[in-house]
Scaffold this active site. Structure first.
Site, PDB file in Angstrom:
ATOM      1  N   GLU A 240       0.906  -1.146  -0.002  1.00 12.16           N
ATOM      2  CA  GLU A 240       0.067   0.011  -0.086  1.00 12.16           C
ATOM      3  C   GLU A 240       0.666   1.329   0.097  1.00 12.16           C
ATOM      4  O   GLU A 240       1.917   1.102   0.655  1.00 12.16           O
ATOM      5  CB  GLU A 240      -1.116   0.158   1.346  1.00 12.16           C
ATOM      6  CG  GLU A 240      -1.570   1.142   1.304  1.00 12.16           C
ATOM      7  CD  GLU A 240      -2.585   1.239   3.001  1.00 12.16           C
ATOM      8  OE1 GLU A 240      -2.862   2.146   3.379  1.00 12.16           O
ATOM      9  OE2 GLU A 240      -2.931   0.059   3.240  1.00 12.16           O
TER      10      GLU A 240
ATOM     11  N   GLU B 237      -2.366  11.234   4.065  1.00 10.75           N
ATOM     12  CA  GLU B 237      -3.438  11.150   4.805  1.00 10.75           C
ATOM     13  C   GLU B 237      -3.248  12.348   5.881  1.00 10.75           C
ATOM     14  O   GLU B 237      -2.483  12.573   6.450  1.00 10.75           O
ATOM     15  CB  GLU B 237      -3.292   9.834   5.696  1.00 10.75           C
ATOM     16  CG  GLU B 237      -3.423   8.663   4.802  1.00 10.75           C
ATOM     17  CD  GLU B 237      -3.063   7.238   5.645  1.00 10.75           C
ATOM     18  OE1 GLU B 237      -4.150   6.918   5.955  1.00 10.75           O
ATOM     19  OE2 GLU B 237      -2.013   7.121   5.956  1.00 10.75           O
TER      20      GLU B 237
END
Length: 276
Positions: free
Chosen positions: A157, A162
């Site tokens: 990933e 974020e």
């Protein structure tokens, strides 16, 4: 004369093939595989979306459905979570307008390019503006399009960005079997942070090479994750096509509880560009 025309055609085909940057074929023509030896050459734009239309371009994106993980537990296909304004796409987190049909207290919008566009190596840039709220967790990230190494997290990933709550920083991270299961989070460090003003437009991105991933903010490298020679093979699952996810998430064990009084919250996407 025919020989001259034939030679011109051959020269033209060689020129065109030399200009291409990706290999695509058959039923996988949505996979952009960067040709070997191009990593040190100039970037060329291979895919983009400016969100200028009145609705989502479904040849490039799909709305993300609900799932069972923290990140997608509140995803919704509801039109109320998607707005198009002045050439931008807004992904919203809102109080659920109908809890009789759907008992979730809030719902969120997100898009992904799964089964429509994925790339192996290259540069991605996303120009966007964030807003803040308690429990807000907007993210831009990448997952493997194909199952090369096994169930998650073996295919890896890549988290381009974020953002949590009212933070003035973003997190940029890699996750894999190596980091999550073998706990090798510092050999090498698998993530970093960068300072931002979330209420203004920023360009979030990364440049991805066969031997490293350079995370970026507004064109500047903020953190690099290298391929480590001799490490466990699971350290580098990043040798396969990945697709894009952009979502306005809410709630979860990392970001904490959601304050419904602070909703709606939104992420405004101006454009997405991918180069190889």
């Amino acid at each position: 004369m025919k020989h001259i025309v034939s030679k011109i055609a051959i020269i033209f085909m060689l020129f065109v093939s030399g200009c291409t940057v990706s290999k695509r074929s058959g039923t996988t023509d949505y996979l952009f595989i960067q040709k070997e030896g191009r990593q040190d050459r100039r970037w060329k734009l291979v895919w983009q979306d400016d969100f200028d239309g009145p609705s989502l371009d479904t040849t490039k994106w799909s709305r993300i459905p609900a799932g069972t993980s923290d990140w997608n537990r509140h995803m919704s296909l509801d039109d109320a979570c998607f707005q198009w304004k002045d050439g931008t796409l807004e992904l919203l987190g809102i109080p659920n307008p109908d809890t009789l049909i759907d008992p979730r207290p809030f719902i969120t919008g997100g898009i992904w390019s799964k089964h429509k566009f994925a790339f192996q190596y290259g540069r991605v840039e996303i120009r966007a503006k964030l807003t803040s709220a308690q429990g807000a967790w907007p993210a831009m990230w990448m997952l493997a399009e194909q199952n090369k190494y096994g169930p998650y997290p073996r295919n890896g990933e890549i988290d381009i960005m974020e953002h949590l709550n009212f933070d003035r920083i973003i997190y940029q991270t890699t996750h894999s079997h190596y980091t999550l299961n073998l706990k090798q989070t510092q050999n090498p460090p698998h993530g970093g942070t960068a300072k931002i003003d979330p209420e203004t437009y920023n360009v979030f991105g990364l440049s991805w090479y066969p031997d490293r991933i350079d995370f970026q903010l507004n064109g500047h490298i903020t953190f690099s994750y290298p391929r480590v020679p001799g490490a466990d093979p699971s350290q580098w699952p990043y040798d396969q096509p990945f697709y894009l996810l952009i979502d306005q998430q809410l709630g979860g064990s990392w970001v904490g509880p959601v304050d419904l009084r602070q909703l709606p919250v939104r992420m405004v996407i101006d454009w997405v560009r991918v180069y190889q």
